[in-house]
Design a protein around this motif. Structure first.
Motif, PDB file in Angstrom:
ATOM      1  N   ASP A 234       0.808  -1.220   0.000  1.00 51.42           N
ATOM      2  CA  ASP A 234       0.000   0.000   0.000  1.00 51.42           C
ATOM      3  C   ASP A 234       0.838   1.265   0.000  1.00 51.42           C
ATOM      4  N   ILE A 235       2.029   1.192   0.613  1.00 48.05           N
ATOM      5  CA  ILE A 235       2.837   2.398   0.741  1.00 48.05           C
ATOM      6  C   ILE A 235       3.328   2.899  -0.625  1.00 48.05           C
ATOM      7  N   LEU A 236       3.413   1.997  -1.617  1.00 46.75           N
ATOM      8  CA  LEU A 236       3.891   2.379  -2.946  1.00 46.75           C
ATOM      9  C   LEU A 236       2.788   2.403  -4.003  1.00 46.75           C
ATOM     10  N   ILE A 237       1.903   1.427  -3.941  1.00 46.90           N
ATOM     11  CA  ILE A 237       0.839   1.334  -4.939  1.00 46.90           C
ATOM     12  C   ILE A 237      -0.504   1.352  -4.236  1.00 46.90           C
ATOM     13  N   LYS A 238      -1.337   2.334  -4.520  1.00 49.33           N
ATOM     14  CA  LYS A 238      -2.648   2.446  -3.878  1.00 49.33           C
ATOM     15  C   LYS A 238      -3.683   2.832  -4.927  1.00 49.33           C
ATOM     16  N   ASP A 239      -4.736   2.039  -5.013  1.00 50.82           N
ATOM     17  CA  ASP A 239      -5.805   2.286  -5.989  1.00 50.82           C
ATOM     18  C   ASP A 239      -5.250   2.379  -7.417  1.00 50.82           C
ATOM     19  N   GLY A 240      -4.246   1.530  -7.672  1.00 47.57           N
ATOM     20  CA  GLY A 240      -3.664   1.480  -9.003  1.00 47.57           C
ATOM     21  C   GLY A 240      -2.704   2.600  -9.325  1.00 47.57           C
ATOM     22  N   LYS A 241      -2.439   3.480  -8.367  1.00 52.45           N
ATOM     23  CA  LYS A 241      -1.563   4.622  -8.600  1.00 52.45           C
ATOM     24  C   LYS A 241      -0.207   4.397  -7.931  1.00 52.45           C
ATOM     25  N   ASN A 242       0.857   4.770  -8.642  1.00 57.44           N
ATOM     26  CA  ASN A 242       2.202   4.661  -8.118  1.00 57.44           C
ATOM     27  C   ASN A 242       2.507   5.886  -7.254  1.00 57.44           C
ATOM     28  N   LYS A 243       2.718   5.655  -5.954  1.00 64.66           N
ATOM     29  CA  LYS A 243       2.950   6.757  -5.035  1.00 64.66           C
ATOM     30  C   LYS A 243       4.417   6.911  -4.670  1.00 64.66           C
ATOM     31  N   CYS A 244       5.292   6.147  -5.331  1.00 65.88           N
ATOM     32  CA  CYS A 244       6.717   6.186  -4.999  1.00 65.88           C
ATOM     33  C   CYS A 244       7.287   7.587  -5.190  1.00 65.88           C
ATOM     34  N   GLY A 283       7.831   4.854 -12.621  1.00 66.24           N
ATOM     35  CA  GLY A 283       6.889   3.800 -12.958  1.00 66.24           C
ATOM     36  C   GLY A 283       6.837   3.496 -14.438  1.00 66.24           C
ATOM     37  N   ILE A 284       7.367   4.407 -15.253  1.00 68.15           N
ATOM     38  CA  ILE A 284       7.392   4.193 -16.705  1.00 68.15           C
ATOM     39  C   ILE A 284       8.662   3.423 -17.082  1.00 68.15           C
ATOM     40  N   GLN A 285       9.795   3.878 -16.550  1.00 65.84           N
ATOM     41  CA  GLN A 285      11.066   3.246 -16.884  1.00 65.84           C
ATOM     42  C   GLN A 285      11.617   2.386 -15.751  1.00 65.84           C
ATOM     43  N   GLU A 286      10.870   2.240 -14.675  1.00 65.15           N
ATOM     44  CA  GLU A 286      11.321   1.439 -13.542  1.00 65.15           C
ATOM     45  C   GLU A 286      10.466   0.183 -13.403  1.00 65.15           C
ATOM     46  N   PRO A 287      11.047  -0.903 -12.890  1.00 66.42           N
ATOM     47  CA  PRO A 287      10.273  -2.132 -12.657  1.00 66.42           C
ATOM     48  C   PRO A 287       9.531  -2.060 -11.329  1.00 66.42           C
ATOM     49  N   CYS A 288       8.600  -1.157 -11.208  1.00 68.23           N
ATOM     50  CA  CYS A 288       7.869  -0.945  -9.954  1.00 68.23           C
ATOM     51  C   CYS A 288       6.812  -2.042  -9.750  1.00 68.23           C
ATOM     52  N   PRO A 289       6.486  -2.366  -8.471  1.00 68.76           N
ATOM     53  CA  PRO A 289       7.131  -1.837  -7.272  1.00 68.76           C
ATOM     54  C   PRO A 289       8.322  -2.690  -6.847  1.00 68.76           C
ATOM     55  N   CYS A 290       9.179  -2.112  -6.014  1.00 64.30           N
ATOM     56  CA  CYS A 290      10.284  -2.850  -5.410  1.00 64.30           C
ATOM     57  C   CYS A 290      10.041  -2.888  -3.906  1.00 64.30           C
ATOM     58  N   CYS A 291      10.955  -3.525  -3.183  1.00 63.99           N
ATOM     59  CA  CYS A 291      10.885  -3.455  -1.721  1.00 63.99           C
ATOM     60  C   CYS A 291      12.303  -3.454  -1.172  1.00 63.99           C
ATOM     61  N   THR A 292      12.988  -2.326  -1.362  1.00 65.79           N
ATOM     62  CA  THR A 292      14.354  -2.175  -0.880  1.00 65.79           C
ATOM     63  C   THR A 292      14.410  -1.103   0.207  1.00 65.79           C
ATOM     64  N   ASP A 293      15.413  -1.225   1.072  1.00 58.91           N
ATOM     65  CA  ASP A 293      15.576  -0.276   2.175  1.00 58.91           C
ATOM     66  C   ASP A 293      15.627   1.167   1.673  1.00 58.91           C
ATOM     67  N   TYR A 297      12.295   2.935   3.356  1.00 62.95           N
ATOM     68  CA  TYR A 297      12.524   3.746   4.558  1.00 62.95           C
ATOM     69  C   TYR A 297      12.217   5.232   4.324  1.00 62.95           C
ATOM     70  N   PRO A 298      12.677   5.837   3.216  1.00 61.82           N
ATOM     71  CA  PRO A 298      12.280   7.230   2.972  1.00 61.82           C
ATOM     72  C   PRO A 298      10.775   7.401   2.821  1.00 61.82           C
ATOM     73  N   MET A 299      10.109   6.407   2.218  1.00 62.16           N
ATOM     74  CA  MET A 299       8.657   6.475   2.083  1.00 62.16           C
ATOM     75  C   MET A 299       7.982   6.414   3.455  1.00 62.16           C
ATOM     76  N   LEU A 300       8.472   5.541   4.326  1.00 69.52           N
ATOM     77  CA  LEU A 300       7.904   5.427   5.674  1.00 69.52           C
ATOM     78  C   LEU A 300       8.090   6.726   6.457  1.00 69.52           C
ATOM     79  N   GLU A 301       9.254   7.329   6.328  1.00 71.54           N
ATOM     80  CA  GLU A 301       9.515   8.578   7.040  1.00 71.54           C
ATOM     81  C   GLU A 301       8.633   9.702   6.496  1.00 71.54           C
ATOM     82  N   GLU A 302       8.438   9.725   5.193  1.00 63.73           N
ATOM     83  CA  GLU A 302       7.586  10.749   4.605  1.00 63.73           C
ATOM     84  C   GLU A 302       6.140  10.563   5.050  1.00 63.73           C
ATOM     85  N   LEU A 303       5.723   9.301   5.177  1.00 57.23           N
ATOM     86  CA  LEU A 303       4.378   9.013   5.645  1.00 57.23           C
ATOM     87  C   LEU A 303       4.168   9.497   7.067  1.00 57.23           C
TER      88      LEU A 303
END
Length: 307
Positions: A234-244, A283-293, A297-303
């Motif tokens: 959920d932290i990266l992909i929500k309702d089909g949208k890339n939030k990275c 999300g266009i040129q990246e193999p999203c989603p990933c799950c790397t530190d 971690y930056p996403m969690l802190e931003e949240l």
């Protein structure tokens, strides 16, 4: 603007990991010098960065690693947290650099790679340095101003309960944090697209269960559990949208100074493009989603900031 950067300071590596091909790189002529590092990180797009993770290759193979760290601190006025990643092959230099860094950083975290029991770790890393890892962790227990983390990479060769439990117990015994991630492929960083790293389904269930029982208080590992269980989070992909927020709040810098949104990305960014949070199309040129530190971690802190 960016507040978190992962900087691979060198591709030189004295491990021979079976899940990574960085160590096969033999040319380092384009590795940035300290003046070039200063020139890059003095750009105003890095002026709000408060966290940098120094990685490689093996960062401590750079003879001028302390000069690099000082340069980063001088170039980025808000920088107060430093992550150092190592395979533990040069204990004296690692300890010396950590002690010196702790003088001018509020937080210094040393992340030490350990991938399982002694035989497993040595085989996966391609060098016999399990004992070095344990020795370094023992030394670090005597330096309370430095936080230590034991970091594990899981591939099909070590992703089972026994190895997870072993490394987790080592972390507890050495008063270190504990973390792990799934080995992954990257054409631009690990350069390991030819390798088979897939974890058996049975072991994926074991990893998920291990997190539930032993690591439910670790936000990153709980994201990893969701990623293992569902293939997304959920932290990266929500309702089909890339939030990275790659390229917006965090970025990856290669040894030659190439800036990418993340270590998987084929995009090349210029510093000016990082001044706008809307200029990077993840999300266009990246193999999203990933799950790397370096992403989660930056996403969690931003949240946390938005709550």
């Amino acid at each position: 603007m960016l507040n978190n950067v992962s900087f691979s300071v060198t591709n030189k590596c004295n491990s021979h990991c079976v899940f990574c091909n960085i160590w096969k790189i033999k040319s380092f002529e384009d590795e940035m010098s300290v003046p070039e590092i200063r020139s890059l990180f003095s750009h105003k797009c890095f002026s709000k960065v408060d966290t940098v993770s120094v990685t490689g290759g093996e960062p401590f193979l750079r003879d001028d690693i302390m000069d690099v760290i000082c340069c980063l601190k001088e170039s980025m006025p808000n920088l107060n947290r430093l992550f150092l990643n190592t395979n533990a092959t040069n204990i004296n230099r690692i300890v010396q650099v950590c002690k010196k860094s702790s003088v001018f950083f509020d937080n210094v975290i040393l992340s030490v790679s350990l991938d399982g029991k002694k035989g497993v770790h040595n085989r996966l890393r391609g060098i016999n340095n399990y004992d070095n890892v344990i020795k370094l962790l023992d030394v670090m227990t005597q330096i309370p101003e430095i936080k230590t983390s034991v970091s594990m990479t899981l591939s099909k060769d070590n992703a089972n309960w026994q190895n997870l439990e072993h490394v987790h117990n080592v972390a507890i015994q050495k008063n270190a944090m504990f973390n792990f991630r799934l080995a992954d492929k990257s054409s631009t960083y690990y350069r390991n697209m030819d390798l088979d790293l897939s974890v058996f389904e049975e072991h994926r269930h074991q990893i998920s269960k291990f997190i539930s029982i032993n690591c439910s208080d670790n936000p990153f590992l709980m994201c990893l559990k969701q990623f293992i269980d569902t293939g997304s989070m959920d932290i990266l992909i929500k309702d089909g949208k890339n939030k990275c927020l790659a390229g917006k709040k965090f970025a990856f810098i290669h040894p030659n100074g190439v800036i990418s949104p993340c270590l998987y990305s084929t995009q090349r960014l210029v510093p000016d493009s990082l001044l706008s949070e809307t200029s990077v199309d993840v999300g266009i040129q990246e193999p999203c989603p990933c799950c790397t530190d370096c992403a989660i971690y930056p996403m969690l802190e931003e949240l946390q900031k938005t709550r």
